[in-house]
Design a protein around this motif. Sequence first.
Motif, mmCIF file in Angstrom:
data_model
loop_
_atom_site.group_PDB
_atom_site.id
_atom_site.type_symbol
_atom_site.label_atom_id
_atom_site.label_comp_id
_atom_site.label_asym_id
_atom_site.label_seq_id
_atom_site.Cartn_x
_atom_site.Cartn_y
_atom_site.Cartn_z
ATOM 1 N N MET A 1 12.870 57.756 -45.013
ATOM 2 C CA MET A 1 12.487 58.174 -46.390
ATOM 3 C C MET A 1 11.789 59.589 -45.840
ATOM 4 N N ARG A 2 11.883 60.356 -47.202
ATOM 5 C CA ARG A 2 11.098 61.722 -47.076
ATOM 6 C C ARG A 2 10.491 61.880 -48.578
ATOM 7 N N LEU A 3 9.197 62.419 -48.318
ATOM 8 C CA LEU A 3 8.519 62.762 -49.488
ATOM 9 C C LEU A 3 8.089 64.116 -49.458
ATOM 10 N N TYR A 4 8.374 65.085 -50.670
ATOM 11 C CA TYR A 4 8.122 66.183 -50.757
ATOM 12 C C TYR A 4 6.924 66.491 -51.644
ATOM 13 N N GLY A 5 6.002 67.079 -51.260
ATOM 14 C CA GLY A 5 4.604 67.202 -52.356
ATOM 15 C C GLY A 5 3.749 68.153 -51.763
ATOM 16 N N PHE A 6 2.530 67.827 -52.587
ATOM 17 C CA PHE A 6 1.463 68.727 -52.587
ATOM 18 C C PHE A 6 0.246 67.808 -52.949
ATOM 19 N N PRO A 7 -0.817 68.017 -51.858
ATOM 20 C CA PRO A 7 -1.980 67.137 -52.106
ATOM 21 C C PRO A 7 -2.576 66.849 -53.545
ATOM 22 N N GLY A 8 -3.118 65.898 -54.022
ATOM 23 C CA GLY A 8 -3.528 65.648 -55.292
ATOM 24 C C GLY A 8 -2.674 65.462 -56.468
ATOM 25 N N THR A 9 -1.368 66.003 -56.261
ATOM 26 C CA THR A 9 -0.592 65.823 -57.290
ATOM 27 C C THR A 9 0.140 64.424 -57.372
ATOM 28 N N ARG A 10 0.903 64.135 -58.083
ATOM 29 C CA ARG A 10 1.427 62.761 -58.175
ATOM 30 C C ARG A 10 2.101 62.321 -56.998
ATOM 31 N N THR A 11 2.253 63.300 -55.929
ATOM 32 C CA THR A 11 2.464 62.910 -54.475
ATOM 33 C C THR A 11 1.894 61.822 -54.036
ATOM 34 N N PHE A 12 0.574 61.777 -54.516
ATOM 35 C CA PHE A 12 -0.282 60.913 -53.934
ATOM 36 C C PHE A 12 -0.123 59.589 -54.150
ATOM 37 N N ARG A 13 0.549 59.403 -55.438
ATOM 38 C CA ARG A 13 0.860 58.396 -55.865
ATOM 39 C C ARG A 13 2.001 57.673 -55.118
ATOM 40 N N ILE A 14 2.998 58.194 -54.585
ATOM 41 C CA ILE A 14 4.121 57.601 -53.775
ATOM 42 C C ILE A 14 3.345 57.465 -52.358
ATOM 43 N N ARG A 15 2.874 58.484 -51.992
ATOM 44 C CA ARG A 15 2.085 58.384 -50.501
ATOM 45 C C ARG A 15 1.169 57.351 -50.501
ATOM 46 N N TRP A 16 0.399 56.800 -51.679
ATOM 47 C CA TRP A 16 -0.477 55.547 -51.538
ATOM 48 C C TRP A 16 0.452 54.503 -51.281
ATOM 49 N N MET A 17 1.417 54.395 -52.310
ATOM 50 C CA MET A 17 2.341 53.248 -52.265
ATOM 51 C C MET A 17 3.132 52.973 -50.655
ATOM 52 N N LEU A 18 3.455 54.238 -49.980
ATOM 53 C CA LEU A 18 4.247 54.003 -48.896
ATOM 54 C C LEU A 18 3.196 53.562 -47.857
ATOM 55 N N PHE A 54 10.871 62.510 -53.938
ATOM 56 C CA PHE A 54 11.151 61.572 -52.854
ATOM 57 C C PHE A 54 12.493 60.887 -52.708
ATOM 58 N N GLU A 55 12.859 60.937 -51.382
ATOM 59 C CA GLU A 55 14.383 60.653 -51.055
ATOM 60 C C GLU A 55 14.265 59.068 -50.150
ATOM 61 N N ASP A 56 15.127 58.341 -50.309
ATOM 62 C CA ASP A 56 15.499 57.331 -49.814
ATOM 63 C C ASP A 56 17.208 57.275 -49.532
ATOM 64 N N GLY A 57 17.292 57.534 -48.255
ATOM 65 C CA GLY A 57 18.923 57.880 -47.937
ATOM 66 C C GLY A 57 19.398 59.291 -48.902
ATOM 67 N N ASP A 58 20.356 58.607 -49.627
ATOM 68 C CA ASP A 58 21.131 59.730 -50.736
ATOM 69 C C ASP A 58 20.333 59.483 -52.157
ATOM 70 N N LEU A 59 19.495 58.513 -52.098
ATOM 71 C CA LEU A 59 18.895 58.253 -53.401
ATOM 72 C C LEU A 59 17.693 59.174 -53.504
ATOM 73 N N ARG A 60 17.540 59.932 -54.714
ATOM 74 C CA ARG A 60 16.499 60.900 -54.667
ATOM 75 C C ARG A 60 15.894 60.641 -56.206
ATOM 76 N N PHE A 61 14.488 60.612 -55.922
ATOM 77 C CA PHE A 61 13.677 60.274 -57.510
ATOM 78 C C PHE A 61 12.787 61.551 -57.752
ATOM 79 N N ILE A 62 12.761 61.804 -58.743
ATOM 80 C CA ILE A 62 11.904 62.928 -59.451
ATOM 81 C C ILE A 62 10.749 62.505 -60.350
ATOM 82 N N GLU A 63 10.715 61.319 -60.234
ATOM 83 C CA GLU A 63 9.773 60.593 -61.082
ATOM 84 C C GLU A 63 8.813 59.590 -60.205
ATOM 85 N N SER A 64 7.554 59.803 -60.049
ATOM 86 C CA SER A 64 6.739 59.344 -59.131
ATOM 87 C C SER A 64 6.677 57.816 -59.371
ATOM 88 N N CYS A 65 6.734 57.393 -60.614
ATOM 89 C CA CYS A 65 6.582 55.864 -60.985
ATOM 90 C C CYS A 65 7.860 55.184 -60.572
#
Length: 200
Positions: A1-18, A54-65
Amino acid sequence: MRLYGFPGTRTFRIRWMLEELGAPYEYEHVEVTKGAHKQPAHLELHPHGRVPVFEDGDLRFIESCAAVLHLADKYPEQKLAPAVGSRERGLYYQFIVYAASTLDDAAVQTYFHKVLLPVERRSNDVVEKHAPTLATAISLLERALQGSSYLCGDAFTAADVAVGYALNLADQAGALDTADNSKAYMARLRARPAYGRVYG
Ligand SMILES: N[C@@H](CCC(=O)N[C@@H](CS)C(=O)NCC(=O)O)C(=O)O
């Protein structure tokens, strides 16, 4: 799994979950301050030119929730999603969709225009435009948290990650100063090791 992001943005929502899940992932920084999110390489990943992706294999998410919902289901043994069909599961859907569709915008814009932007770029009109929605959201959360440690009852779930991300911004903007239940709830969330690993 791979997360592309920038600190403080909704990136943190996914990071926190991970981090809550202890799931392995790679993190790729997108230098938003230099406009990297608007460059062709990133637009290939996110057509709107935003973070996170956020990518999980070939599945790509552009919505943090959506990524948070997916991750909760992918790791059922971590029990961050209530049982399908239960009352708690209903609350869980309600709060996660509410975070994405109502709370985020009000909290993010208020935070931007009260805290993050340089003073000369802040707009009181933006703050005032979002104030009624933010106030209503906070009173709704105050009621939901009355006598309850978390949003779906006494167990922490992914709904707390989804809402907690936005509520933290509202708190930074001073919007929780008279909201005792929400303040205490944020303190509970901030005490979580996974939260600490993301927010430092
Ligand atoms: N609904 C999306 C919102 C994504 C979003 O608006 N990201 C912001 C940062 S939190 C962004 O990239 N803003 C830069 C821009 O729109 O140019 C999500 O939850 O992932």
